[in-house]
Design an enzyme around this catalytic site. Structure first.
Site, PDB file in Angstrom:
ATOM      1  N   ARG A 138       0.847  -1.191   0.000  1.00  0.00           N
ATOM      2  CA  ARG A 138       0.000   0.000   0.000  1.00  0.00           C
ATOM      3  C   ARG A 138       0.882   1.240   0.000  1.00  0.00           C
ATOM      4  NH1 ARG A 138      -2.827   0.630   5.326  1.00  0.00           N
ATOM      5  NH2 ARG A 138      -1.443   2.417   5.632  1.00  0.00           N
TER       6      ARG A 138
ATOM      7  N   TYR B 153       3.042   5.906  11.661  1.00  0.00           N
ATOM      8  CA  TYR B 153       3.318   4.526  12.061  1.00  0.00           C
ATOM      9  C   TYR B 153       4.168   3.744  11.065  1.00  0.00           C
ATOM     10  CZ  TYR B 153      -0.650   3.652   8.889  1.00  0.00           C
ATOM     11  OH  TYR B 153      -1.486   3.622   7.803  1.00  0.00           O
TER      12      TYR B 153
ATOM     13  N   HIS C  79      -4.269   4.423   4.521  1.00  0.00           N
ATOM     14  CA  HIS C  79      -5.344   3.438   4.596  1.00  0.00           C
ATOM     15  C   HIS C  79      -6.635   4.037   4.045  1.00  0.00           C
ATOM     16  CE1 HIS C  79      -7.874   0.233   6.169  1.00  0.00           C
ATOM     17  NE2 HIS C  79      -8.608   1.137   6.773  1.00  0.00           N
TER      18      HIS C  79
END
Length: 354
Positions: free
Chosen positions: A243, A256, A247
């Site tokens: 990815r 993160y 998100h």
């Protein structure tokens, strides 16, 4: 484990595969189309044209490859990030945009066998297994392809759906796009399994890994999986991808995620760049191919946005009409509240782009 990952791009010449130049060009075309859709959709969301959006940049090859593997009668069970797969399958771009603006799927009159996107994590997996069982009972010759991320394999719905398919020989392919992250959690914080694919062993079905950034390899693996499923042998496919972005538009991956992940280059490199380079090296496309397809995609997107904007917004109260035969008190109060807002401010109070 890497030796078991199926890949074609960077490994083989086209004449060593089951595909021809037309197949490769079609894959590249849809990767370009769906990349442009993702970019435009993200921009539209940022200006308030629609609600939250889940970007899929970096996962186009996996989704396009899976879409091109499906037979016309196969049923698709998408998750919320399966926009590229739906578009490559033939769903109009305007349908996806309208869904993100609050309309029910699907708005157009297409006859593609595709179920609505599942936003709850993994809820579509038992549905797909059940549909596969129904195909068996009806003696119909199609398979279900259900899409989900690696995070969905931590949900009970995943285990229940795969278990049912294994027990009842449901013609179902479980297509996991392992993009490395379930929102902010890396895969190794979710499971101690060596892979997602190995989880198939517990349910007596086949599990296989594929280079998800290779559209031809993904197509080959999913084609084989669908053929197996139609013969009564369901399959779990783990497409290894990455990815590239957030998100969703409500996420900040810089909080993160390290920008230099400890993953092989084939998994983190942009699949559009990688496949374009391979196609050019093998004489499949010329230097102008991507630019030409990009222009075509821009025109397609402009038409899709115009189509979506031309659809009149429904009455706000219509969202309650299909919930219950007799509305319970709490839902009835919500309906009355929605009506009061519209009476006070006008129906335009519910417009995203007012």
């Amino acid at each position: 484990m890497s030796d078991d990952v199926t890949r074609i791009v960077g490994e083989r010449d086209l004449d060593e595969t089951r595909f021809d130049a037309d197949d490769a060009r079609a894959a590249l075309r849809d990767i370009v189309r769906t990349r442009r859709f993702d970019e435009r959709a993200l921009a539209l969301q940022r200006r308030g044209w629609m609600s939250g959006y889940p970007p899929y940049e970096g996962q186009e090859a996996a989704q396009v490859g899976a879409a091109h593997a499906m037979a016309a009668e196969d049923h698709l069970f998408p998750t919320y990030r399966s926009n590229a797969l739906q578009i490559a399958r033939g769903v109009p771009m305007s349908d996806i945009l309208l869904f993100r603006r609050g309309f029910a799927e699907y708005h157009s009159d297409h006859d593609i066998p595709v179920f609505p996107q599942a936003v709850p994590i993994a809820s579509q997996i038992p549905h797909a297994a059940g549909a596969g069982m129904a195909a068996n009972y009806a003696d119909e010759d199609w398979a279900a392809l259900v899409c989900f991320g690696d995070g969905a394999t931590s949900e009970g719905d995943f285990h229940e759906g795969v278990n049912f398919a294994g027990v009842f020989d449901a013609p179902t392919v479980f297509f996991c796009e392992n993009n490395g992250w379930a929102i902010s959690l890396p895969r190794d914080r979710q499971t101690a399994s060596e892979s997602i694919a190995i989880k198939a062993d517990a349910y007596g079905i086949e599990g296989v890994q594929v280079d998800g950034n290779d559209p031809l390899a993904t197509r080959a693996v999913v084609e084989d999986a669908l053929a197996s499923a139609r013969d009564g042998d369901p399959v779990l496919v783990e497409a290894l991808t990455y990815r590239q972005g957030a998100h969703t538009t409500a996420d900040d991956p810089s909080q993160y995620r390290d920008d230099d992940p400890d993953l092989p280059e084939w998994r983190i490199r942009d699949p559009l760049d990688r496949f374009t380079e391979w196609c050019r090296e093998h004489g499949i496309v010329d230097e102008g191919f991507v630019d030409e397809v990009t222009e075509e995609a821009n025109e397609e997107l402009a038409d899709a946005v115009e189509t979506a904007e031309a659809v009149p917004r429904p009455d706000p109260e219509e969202m309650f009409d299909s919930l219950y035969e007799d509305l319970p008190p709490e839902i009835r109060r919500q309906r009355e509240s929605a009506r009061a807002v519209a009476d006070r401010h006008g129906d335009e109070a519910y417009e995203l782009d007012r």
